[in-house]
Scaffold this motif. Structure first.
Motif, short mmCIF file in Angstrom:
data_model
loop_
_atom_site.label_atom_id
_atom_site.label_comp_id
_atom_site.label_asym_id
_atom_site.label_seq_id
_atom_site.Cartn_x
_atom_site.Cartn_y
_atom_site.Cartn_z
N ALA A 108 0.82 -1.21 0.00
CA ALA A 108 0.00 0.00 0.00
C ALA A 108 0.85 1.26 0.00
O ALA A 108 0.51 2.25 -0.67
CB ALA A 108 -0.93 -0.01 1.22
N HIS A 109 1.96 1.25 0.73
CA HIS A 109 2.84 2.42 0.76
C HIS A 109 3.38 2.71 -0.63
O HIS A 109 3.41 3.88 -1.07
CB HIS A 109 3.99 2.18 1.73
N TYR A 110 3.81 1.68 -1.36
CA TYR A 110 4.33 1.86 -2.71
C TYR A 110 3.26 2.47 -3.62
O TYR A 110 3.53 3.42 -4.36
CB TYR A 110 4.80 0.51 -3.26
N VAL A 111 2.06 1.92 -3.56
CA VAL A 111 0.98 2.38 -4.44
C VAL A 111 0.63 3.83 -4.16
O VAL A 111 0.50 4.65 -5.08
CB VAL A 111 -0.26 1.48 -4.27
N ILE A 112 0.48 4.19 -2.88
CA ILE A 112 0.10 5.56 -2.53
C ILE A 112 1.20 6.54 -2.94
O ILE A 112 0.91 7.61 -3.51
CB ILE A 112 -0.17 5.66 -1.02
N SER A 113 2.45 6.20 -2.69
CA SER A 113 3.55 7.09 -3.07
C SER A 113 3.62 7.26 -4.59
O SER A 113 3.86 8.36 -5.09
CB SER A 113 4.88 6.54 -2.55
N MET A 114 3.41 6.16 -5.33
CA MET A 114 3.42 6.24 -6.79
C MET A 114 2.29 7.14 -7.29
O MET A 114 2.49 7.99 -8.17
CB MET A 114 3.29 4.84 -7.38
#
Length: 376
Positions: free
Chosen positions: A73-79
């Motif tokens: 989730a952190h990767y997706v939100i940052s992207m």
């Protein structure tokens, strides 16, 4: 009967969707004979372009899509934040599209997404960006895209991309552990269909080889980019007759699972076991002790990929915009409290067998964390 679509026009004319769109928008870059062929097909089929979509493509008010399939989730939100910031900066709209990268109908799904939402192009996140058949199919359909991929070097394959040097960053993490004095270093994989997984493993293996540390295959376990896999993998490694003194998880979620496994086994981190992760997610700072990791600028990676795509679109519309180079991001080693020398040992800066250059040395050159593509 259904109304003919732009795909019907492209198929009957034997040209790409992009070419049909250029004819509809009366762009000067289309050859005269191609323009006449497409216009005859439009008349024969009775195709009526969507006026609002035509206006959208004939101005700078484009919309692009972000396509991803990632459990982090952190990767997706940052992207998403990075791509959205570029869209706001350049006046583009954004369509976010999560999908199943293993779906057999993914090509048709993305083509329909572009046509249905009148998207000017796509930002492809891993692992879709690394599926050669999908990339070739989208290109054949005339769909503009920029890929985000894991690679040590510019692939020079004709498809624009932003590439992340996971291998050098993994080398730097493993090098750090070796220089602390660790000889038995476990490695826990992420999903094998994400190219970042073998790239990170290769960085780990390269560092062991360069420092003359014998690699034990029992210390390397498959898995996914998930907390549970880190927990299970660590328990298996710690149950060995000769367990590791350090474990490198392919991302921070795996490393957090390793930390939980160490705690449940009564181990003191970092004195009984050193732990390192990858990506520098928020909980890598919030864990106790905080995790040694590689800081990956996911937000900036997404932003640069979107800006690359928009520059390509502007050039196609006749704007005087230089072709942007493929950019490389190098995750930066961040040393925190989860790593220390093993018990009854002192840090040793052993001589490498080969004069390999570590990622930590490369991180000092680019101010933004990127470097332009290297010429072959």
């Amino acid at each position: 009967m259904r109304n003919p679509t732009i795909k019907d026009v492209a198929k009957s004319s034997g040209v790409s969707l992009k070419t049909v769109s250029r004819v509809i928008n009366r762009e000067a870059s289309v050859r005269a004979d191609t323009r006449e062929k497409v216009e005859r097909t439009i008349q024969a089929l009775g195709y009526q372009p969507n006026p609002s979509a035509r206006g959208l493509r004939s101005t700078h008010a484009y919309a692009i899509g972000l396509v991803y399939d990632n459990p982090n989730a952190h990767y997706v939100i940052s992207m998403q934040e990075g791509v959205l910031s570029a869209c706001r900066e350049r006046g583009f709209g954004l369509q976010i599209h999560p999908c199943d990268s293993s779906s057999p109908g993914l090509e048709q799904e993305l083509c329909a997404l572009v046509e249905r939402n009148r998207l000017a192009g796509l930002v492809l996140a891993p692992p879709m960006s690394e599926q050669h058949e999908l990339v070739s199919a989208l290109s054949a359909q005339g769909i503009d895209f920029v890929r985000i991929i894991s690679s040590r070097d510019d692939p020079h394959d004709g498809s624009p991309c932003v590439y992340v040097d996971d291998r050098s960053a993994a080398y730097a993490i493993t090098e750090h552990l070796i220089q602390l004095g660790h000889k038995r270093i476990g490695f826990l994989w992420g999903e094998p269909h994400h190219r970042s997984s073998p790239e990170r493993y290769q960085g780990y293996a390269d560092a062991l080889k360069d420092y003359g540390v014998v690699q034990d295959p029992k210390l390397v376990l498959p898995g996914r980019y998930a907390f549970d896999d880190g927990f299970r993998g660590a328990r298996n490694l710690l149950a060995l007759d000769d367990p590791p003194t350090a474990i490198f998880g392919s991302n921070d979620e795996i490393a957090a699972g390793v930390l939980a496994a160490a705690r449940s086994s009564g181990l003191d981190v970092p004195w009984d076991l050193s732990i390192a992760g990858f990506e520098d997610s928020p909980f890598s700072k919030q864990a106790w002790p905080a995790l040694t990791t590689a800081r990956q600028s996911t937000r900036e990676i997404g932003r640069h990929a979107a800006l690359h795509l928009m520059a390509d679109l502007q050039r196609e519309n006749g704007d005087t915009v230089a072709e942007p180079p493929n950019e490389c991001f190098i995750p930066e080693l961040v040393v925190r409290g989860s790593t220390a020398p093993p018990k009854n040992n002192t840090p040793k800066h052993a001589s490498r067998n080969a004069p390999a250059k570590s990622a930590s040395a490369k991180n000092t050159s680019p101010k933004s964390g990127t470097r332009p593509t290297r010429k072959a």
